[in-house]
Design an enzyme around this catalytic site. Structure first.
Site, PDB file in Angstrom:
ATOM      1  N   SER A  50       7.887 -47.284  31.298  1.00 54.81           N
ATOM      2  CA  SER A  50       8.253 -45.867  31.385  1.00 54.81           C
ATOM      3  C   SER A  50       7.938 -45.287  32.752  1.00 54.81           C
ATOM      4  O   SER A  50       8.592 -44.344  33.190  1.00 54.81           O
ATOM      5  CB  SER A  50       7.463 -45.050  30.351  1.00 54.81           C
ATOM      6  OG  SER A  50       7.984 -45.228  29.059  1.00 54.81           O
TER       7      SER A  50
ATOM      8  N   ASP B  99      13.575 -37.051  28.289  1.00 54.41           N
ATOM      9  CA  ASP B  99      12.233 -37.461  27.840  1.00 54.41           C
ATOM     10  C   ASP B  99      11.657 -36.366  26.943  1.00 54.41           C
ATOM     11  O   ASP B  99      12.403 -35.754  26.161  1.00 54.41           O
ATOM     12  CB  ASP B  99      11.371 -37.711  29.093  1.00 54.41           C
ATOM     13  CG  ASP B  99      10.299 -38.758  28.846  1.00 54.41           C
ATOM     14  OD1 ASP B  99       9.329 -38.441  28.137  1.00 54.41           O
ATOM     15  OD2 ASP B  99      10.438 -39.890  29.338  1.00 54.41           O
TER      16      ASP B  99
ATOM     17  N   HIS C 168       4.354 -37.202  28.568  1.00 51.06           N
ATOM     18  CA  HIS C 168       5.172 -38.324  29.063  1.00 51.06           C
ATOM     19  C   HIS C 168       6.311 -37.839  29.955  1.00 51.06           C
ATOM     20  O   HIS C 168       6.549 -38.386  31.036  1.00 51.06           O
ATOM     21  CB  HIS C 168       5.699 -39.074  27.836  1.00 51.06           C
ATOM     22  CG  HIS C 168       6.337 -40.397  28.109  1.00 51.06           C
ATOM     23  ND1 HIS C 168       7.681 -40.521  28.394  1.00 51.06           N
ATOM     24  CD2 HIS C 168       5.833 -41.656  28.114  1.00 51.06           C
ATOM     25  CE1 HIS C 168       7.970 -41.807  28.550  1.00 51.06           C
ATOM     26  NE2 HIS C 168       6.863 -42.515  28.386  1.00 51.06           N
TER      27      HIS C 168
ATOM     28  N   ASN D  88       8.007 -52.258  26.602  1.00 52.96           N
ATOM     29  CA  ASN D  88       6.614 -52.698  26.749  1.00 52.96           C
ATOM     30  C   ASN D  88       6.204 -53.666  25.654  1.00 52.96           C
ATOM     31  O   ASN D  88       5.039 -53.728  25.287  1.00 52.96           O
ATOM     32  CB  ASN D  88       5.680 -51.485  26.688  1.00 52.96           C
ATOM     33  CG  ASN D  88       6.000 -50.456  27.747  1.00 52.96           C
ATOM     34  OD1 ASN D  88       6.474 -50.798  28.829  1.00 52.96           O
ATOM     35  ND2 ASN D  88       5.753 -49.201  27.445  1.00 52.96           N
TER      36      ASN D  88
END
Lengths: 416, 79
Positions: free
Chosen positions: A365, A165, A197, A292
């Site tokens: 996520s 990430d 994130h 998403n």
């Protein structure tokens, strides 16, 4: 108190020891389950119950039991299964359940049920939410409760979990003292998270049992953390960085790779399809966000790359009512394009860059590291890796009253 | 000559010989940046007009253009 709607531990314990038969018919015989399938349970069965006519599948060629020959027997042992069907009176049954010599060798007894061909239900089914609703409390996030991490005795100890990430905020006090291997695959940037994130996802997958502030939010709190930075501080990344991160995690023997990233491509991207398969055969399960790109109810979206590769697990997001999140992508028709499981992905509280420290956000996520954390607990509990670990996650997931195209086999779930 | 980023996936039979495949890709004009032996991929760049010829190298399963992924900004509610 966790949830007022949930049965107490005592109630659950009772349900376990006294299976609810409902209206099921029984034969009057009992099934006896032995602890192991290696030895011959006949002597034990005979000495505890006094039965004399005991048949065993090992008496027959190819273990094909001829029921016409065993009809007269008081007990029939299915040796490979470690199970016997016995005709016993209440006193003999009591002996099977309590005799000192049976303790440990006999793990369960149960009445033999009569099964019927299933008939069609009368009238249409109604859609009732069978699941309780969840909410964050002082001790735990709703997600940890929903995946059963809160009550599980497993912690991920001894399991390596990679999160590929935006890196990790190494100054975050909740990760002090943890075994962390951090590596950047983004040119010109260190593994320090400059976005947030990555720190959020690592928090959900591997955050601590006792955070420095507030409620617990991490699933596999004793897992060994591999923080691979494959996305820049601006949140962007390339195949070469991501593949380098996968290569690194597999080389280090990580059982699980969590990838909360994706591109809106309907076709599997060949490098990820190969990498996913090669990781899996080397004992590394890659778990990726479904995406998403939905806007429900009008637009259900589609599973993007790399989650749409056949050997990469795709995770959908559900809310605390266990309903599909409006943004969570639906399965694509092609091979690999399916959603495999779901995880908590709405109003997910986890670690964030200091000084903010914590943040509550939505996304597939956020669902993905829940699944990765649960996979780590299963890896610890069973020793399984690769495809076996994948199968375990799918098999054990809690079925939801949603379309399988949206949530796959349901909410990831770990044993107590 | 415009350089394009590529990811070359090596077939199963040649993963163990990936350094030989990478050498052959260099001979075809590819600038090799990473040789990833565990996953069986070679990443780098190549002049656009030479990209097609990389597919002919023995041991190459796929030549893919590079995709990018992009997260929303940190203050976005859906991540």
């Amino acid at each position: 108190m966790i949830e007022p709607d949930r049965p107490s531990d005592e109630q659950r314990q009772q349900e376990r020891s006294q299976p609810q038969l409902g209206t099921a018919q029984t034969t009057g015989r009992y099934l006896v389950v032995f602890a192991d399938t290696d030895g011959d349970p006949r002597p034990l069965l005979q000495s505890v119950t006094g039965l004399t006519h005991v048949a065993s599948s090992r008496d027959f060629d190819d273990q094909r039991v001829d029921t016409s020959e065993t009809a007269e027997a008081d007990a029939t042992i299915f040796a490979e299964l470690g199970i016997a069907v016995v005709t016993v009176d209440p006193e003999q049954l009591g002996a099977l359940q309590t005799a000192a010599e049976a303790r440990g060798a006999i793990v369960a007894t149960a009445p033999e049920l009569i099964h019927h061909v299933l008939t069609s239900p009368v009238g249409g089914g109604t859609r009732e939410p069978a699941e309780p609703r969840w909410r964050d409390n002082d001790r735990l996030t709703w997600g940890l409760q929903a995946v059963n991490a809160a009550t599980s005795s497993y912690s991920g100890r001894g399991v390596k979990v990679a999160v590929l990430d935006t890196g990790l905020d190494a100054t975050h006090p909740d990760f002090a003292g943890r075994t962390i291997t951090a590596q950047s695959f983004v040119p010109g940037e260190t593994a320090q998270d400059g976005h947030g994130h990555g720190t959020h996802c690592i928090g959900t997958a591997c955050g601590p049992e006792s955070p420095t502030d507030g409620r617990r939010y991490g699933v596999a709190y004793e897992a060994e953390i591999f923080a691979g930075k494959v996305l820049s501080d601006q949140g962007s990344g390339t195949d070469s960085s991501i593949l380098a991160g996968i290569n690194w995690a597999v080389s280090h023997g990580c059982a699980v790779i969590s990838m909360s990233l994706g591109a809106e491509a309907t076709a599997p991207h060949p490098p990820y399809s190969y990498a996913g398969r090669r990781a899996l055969v080397q004992g590394t399960l890659i778990i990726a966000a479904a995406g998403n790109n939905a806007s429900r109810p009008g637009d259900p979206g589609f599973v993007g790359a790399p989650a749409n590769s056949p050997d990469i697990m795709a995770v959908a997001a559900v809310d605390s009512q266990l309903s599909i999140a409006p943004f969570s992508a639906r399965s694509l028709p092609g091979r690999g394009g399916q959603v495999d499981v779901a995880g908590p992905g709405v109003a997910v509280y986890s670690s964030w860059l200091m000084p903010a420290k914590y943040q509550t956000i939505d996304g597939t996520s956020m669902a993905t590291p829940h699944a990765a954390g649960v996979a780590a607990l299963w890896a610890q509990a069973t020793g399984r890796t690769g495809l076996e670990l994948w199968a375990t996650l799918a098999k054990e997931s809690q079925r939801l009253a949603e379309l399988s195209a949206d949530v796959g086999s349901g909410m990831v779930h770990v044993i107590d | 000559m415009a350089q394009v980023s590529v990811t070359v996936t090596v077939d199963d039979e040649h993963v163990r010989a990936i350094t030989d495949v990478a050498a052959a890709l260099r001979d075809r004009g590819m600038h090799v940046e990473q040789v990833l032996g565990t996953v069986g991929a070679v990443t780098g760049s190549v002049p656009q007009e030479l990209r097609q010829s990389l597919s002919d190298v023995v041991g190459v399963a796929h030549v893919s253009g590079e995709t990018r992924v992009q997260l929303p900004p940190p203050d976005a509610p859906v991540q």
